[in-house]
Design a protein around this motif. Structure first.
Motif, PDB file in Angstrom:
ATOM      1  N   ARG A   4      -5.130  -2.380   6.470  1.00 51.03           N
ATOM      2  CA  ARG A   4      -4.901  -2.568   7.903  1.00 51.03           C
ATOM      3  C   ARG A   4      -5.688  -3.763   8.448  1.00 51.03           C
ATOM      4  NH1 ARG A   4      -4.775   3.161   7.871  1.00 51.03           N
ATOM      5  NH2 ARG A   4      -7.027   3.259   8.224  1.00 51.03           N
ATOM      6  N   GLU A  42       1.167   0.129   3.791  1.00 47.86           N
ATOM      7  CA  GLU A  42       0.240   1.231   3.549  1.00 47.86           C
ATOM      8  C   GLU A  42       0.345   1.642   2.093  1.00 47.86           C
ATOM      9  OE1 GLU A  42       2.128   5.526   4.006  1.00 47.86           O
ATOM     10  OE2 GLU A  42       1.701   4.640   5.963  1.00 47.86           O
ATOM     11  N   TYR A  52       4.292  -4.352   8.185  1.00 49.13           N
ATOM     12  CA  TYR A  52       3.508  -3.113   8.099  1.00 49.13           C
ATOM     13  C   TYR A  52       3.369  -2.747   6.625  1.00 49.13           C
ATOM     14  CZ  TYR A  52       2.299   1.832   8.175  1.00 49.13           C
ATOM     15  OH  TYR A  52       1.686   3.039   7.959  1.00 49.13           O
ATOM     16  N   ASN A  57      -6.396   2.058   2.576  1.00 49.84           N
ATOM     17  CA  ASN A  57      -5.544   1.785   3.734  1.00 49.84           C
ATOM     18  C   ASN A  57      -6.325   1.134   4.873  1.00 49.84           C
ATOM     19  OD1 ASN A  57      -2.925   2.620   2.934  1.00 49.84           O
ATOM     20  ND2 ASN A  57      -3.564   4.752   3.093  1.00 49.84           N
ATOM     21  N   GLU A  58      -7.589   1.455   5.005  1.00 48.01           N
ATOM     22  CA  GLU A  58      -8.403   0.798   6.022  1.00 48.01           C
ATOM     23  C   GLU A  58      -8.541  -0.692   5.716  1.00 48.01           C
ATOM     24  OE1 GLU A  58     -12.874   1.207   8.044  1.00 48.01           O
ATOM     25  OE2 GLU A  58     -12.195   2.612   6.480  1.00 48.01           O
ATOM     26  N   ARG A 113       4.746   7.294   9.645  1.00 46.05           N
ATOM     27  CA  ARG A 113       3.527   6.583  10.039  1.00 46.05           C
ATOM     28  C   ARG A 113       3.845   5.160  10.490  1.00 46.05           C
ATOM     29  NH1 ARG A 113       1.224   9.774   5.713  1.00 46.05           N
ATOM     30  NH2 ARG A 113       1.830   8.190   4.186  1.00 46.05           N
ATOM     31  N   MET A 114       4.853   4.531   9.881  1.00 42.24           N
ATOM     32  CA  MET A 114       5.244   3.191  10.314  1.00 42.24           C
ATOM     33  C   MET A 114       5.762   3.216  11.749  1.00 42.24           C
ATOM     34  SD  MET A 114       8.063   0.574   8.636  1.00 42.24           S
ATOM     35  CE  MET A 114       9.419   1.726   8.946  1.00 42.24           C
ATOM     36  N   GLU A 166       5.058   5.403  14.042  1.00 44.34           N
ATOM     37  CA  GLU A 166       3.931   5.674  14.930  1.00 44.34           C
ATOM     38  C   GLU A 166       3.099   4.411  15.135  1.00 44.34           C
ATOM     39  OE1 GLU A 166       3.185   8.355  16.597  1.00 44.34           O
ATOM     40  OE2 GLU A 166       4.847   9.570  15.827  1.00 44.34           O
ATOM     41  N   HIS A 167       2.927   3.615  14.085  1.00 51.20           N
ATOM     42  CA  HIS A 167       2.173   2.370  14.206  1.00 51.20           C
ATOM     43  C   HIS A 167       2.890   1.378  15.120  1.00 51.20           C
ATOM     44  CE1 HIS A 167      -0.279  -1.095  13.014  1.00 51.20           C
ATOM     45  NE2 HIS A 167       0.858  -1.755  12.829  1.00 51.20           N
ATOM     46  N   GLN A 196       2.573 -11.202  15.443  1.00 51.02           N
ATOM     47  CA  GLN A 196       2.127 -10.228  16.430  1.00 51.02           C
ATOM     48  C   GLN A 196       2.690 -10.545  17.804  1.00 51.02           C
ATOM     49  OE1 GLN A 196       0.104  -7.454  15.858  1.00 51.02           O
ATOM     50  NE2 GLN A 196       0.576  -6.926  17.976  1.00 51.02           N
TER      51      GLN A 196
END
Length: 505
Positions: free
Chosen positions: A282, A175, A173, A278-279, A191-192, A194-195, A301
């Motif tokens: 990702r 960001e 992860y 960040n987009e 945020r990590m 939540e991801h 993944q």
């Protein structure tokens, strides 16, 4: 190449003994005897044929041995065994039993363990750490930064890149945010989580000030806000040892991957803000986590979905609310000051050290781990006082107000209200009104509400609406005596000093 030709020449032509041949050529006597015996067994002629070179001679005397290899027992799928060991509760013994259930004539348990160790040695040549599924996440910052245009003032700023790597699945992860400050550090963790949709049991971090106040091999001091966040999510913070990057090798490797496969590929792009950067990060993270492993089955993944996520803890019902912690000493007025606004604490904590937990909406006061006060955070300068925190005498004076005093006077009597209202109008300070109110309440306690109301009426009639007049009337029982009637009568005689009523018409 063996010295076969020289041995045969000295034996057949020179008729030398085997001992002398061995000494001359630097060979052992057994080796010389073996060469001569093999030549006789193969009926090798001497002199040798002209077309026979040394390689052909060696092949003649030492032909390759062709042996029938025994049928090998089926080998386990070692990459799969290695991945299964990461699951909670997995052991080699259980995996060997599963292997035997599929191949009853398979290899024994001891050879099973040996072959697995040999397989792990092919992966890396140094000691490998085995991480249990869902147990650890390694976090760190990348060394290089990304250039971003600040959308507010349109200036060029450097953005820090936060990286987190799960131990078992190697899921990455990343960001970007503006700094490595405590606020951004905590927000990145939230945020990590939540991801990921879950929380690992342990966070392994570096010794930056936002995480560790005092680095130590045995007793590191964790930042209070960072620890509060960990308590909210039910996880544990385990800082790496200082100057020991192998303690967080997963994070180091994850940072390297992010630098090579994300930051380097984005180096020529211009970003108009953190959201745009960040987009792009990702999008590349999806590609990295979906890339197949070279020696192991699956990808980051797939391993995350099957190994790490099922073993991780669920997210709490509410996200973490950022809170700062400070240590202050309570003043003699049993107040503490936060951003120039005084807040009250219990009076028995005067001059004692307390800890503050500050959020955007609440100021909490903690003493020895127990919450002793809580206030809504104020943006002004007016003191925030809880009456229950004050001593009884201080509470009475501190909460006194003219409106409250007049309400008491109305309930006591109409004349009491009139005289207190008249006294408060002439008072210049709050303390004077407080004393006048208390004086009337004391007279009501000593003489009763009814007599106090009559005494106030008498004081108003004589034009002396003061506390001393009311007290004198009550002490001399004048409130119980009828008021003297004063009849006005016109003079019935003429005098030069008397003007008469016609004068004023």
């Amino acid at each position: 190449m063996r010295k076969i030709r020289q041995v045969l020449r000295l034996h057949f032509e020179e008729q030398q003994s085997r001992r002398l041949i061995a000494r001359s050529l630097g060979l052992s006597r057994d080796a010389v005897s073996d060469y001569i015996t093999r030549a006789a067994a193969t009926r090798l002629p001497w002199p040798l044929p002209d077309d026979m070179d040394d390689a052909a001679l060696e092949h003649r005397l030492f032909p390759p041995v062709v042996a029938l290899a025994p049928a090998r027992k089926p080998e386990p799928d070692w990459p799969k065994v290695h991945q299964e060991l990461k699951r909670k509760g997995a052991t080699l013994q259980v995996l060997h039993e599963e292997y035997l259930s599929e191949y009853p004539n398979g290899i024994a348990y001891s050879l099973f363990c040996l072959r697995h160790r040999e397989f792990t040695q092919t992966l890396k040549r140094y000691m490998r750490q085995v991480y249990v599924a869902g147990e650890r996440v390694f976090v760190d910052y990348a060394g290089p930064t990304m250039t971003v245009v600040d959308p507010v003032n349109r200036t060029m700023r450097k953005a820090q890149v936060f990286v987190g790597v799960l131990g078992a699945s190697n899921y990455i992860y990343a960001e970007a945010h503006w700094s490595q400050s405590l606020t951004d550090w905590i927000a990145a963790h939230c945020r990590m989580f939540e991801h990921l949709g879950a929380v690992p049991a342990v966070i392994v971090c570096d010794n930056l000030k936002s995480a560790v106040i005092k680095a130590s091999r045995t007793d590191p001091v964790i930042n209070a806000t960072y620890q509060d966040m960990a308590d909210h999510y039910g996880t544990l913070i385990l800082p790496a040892r200082a100057y020991k990057p192998k303690d967080k090798a997963k994070a180091e490797n994850g940072v390297l991957i992010v630098e090579r496969w994300i930051m380097f590929r984005l180096r020529k792009r211009a970003f108009g803000g953190l959201a745009e950067l960040n987009e792009a990060i990702r999008a590349l993270l999806v590609e990295i986590n979906a890339r197949p492993f070279q020696k192991l089955p699956g990808c980051r993944q797939s391993n995350f979905e099957t190994i790490d996520r099922p073993a991780m803890r669920t997210l709490p019902a509410t996200p973490y609310e950022y809170a700062e912690f400070r240590k202050v000493r309570v003043g003699l007025d049993y107040r503490i000051v936060v951003d120039e606004v005084p807040y009250s604490v219990p009076f028995n904590l005067v001059r004692q050290e307390v800890e503050l937990r500050l959020t955007a909406a609440v100021v909490e006061v903690l003493h020895r781990g127990k919450r002793v006060a809580s206030h809504a955070r104020s943006n002004g300068t007016v003191p925030v006082i809880d009456p229950q925190h004050m001593e009884a005498a201080h509470r009475h004076f501190g909460l006194w107000g003219a409106d409250h005093a007049l309400e008491w006077a109305v309930q006591t009597g109409a004349h009491v209200h009139r005289i207190l209202e008249a006294m408060l109008v002439g008072m210049r300070t709050r303390e004077q009104g407080y004393r006048a109110h208390n004086g009337l309440k004391r007279l009501a306690k000593d003489f009763g509400n009814e007599r106090l109301n009559m005494a106030c009426h008498r004081a108003i009639e004589i034009g002396a609406p003061s506390l001393s007049s009311v007290r004198s009337i009550l002490r001399n029982n004048l409130d119980r005596q009828p008021a003297e009637s004063q009849d006005r009568r016109e003079a019935n005689f003429e005098h030069p000093n008397l003007r008469g009523s016609d004068y004023y018409s």
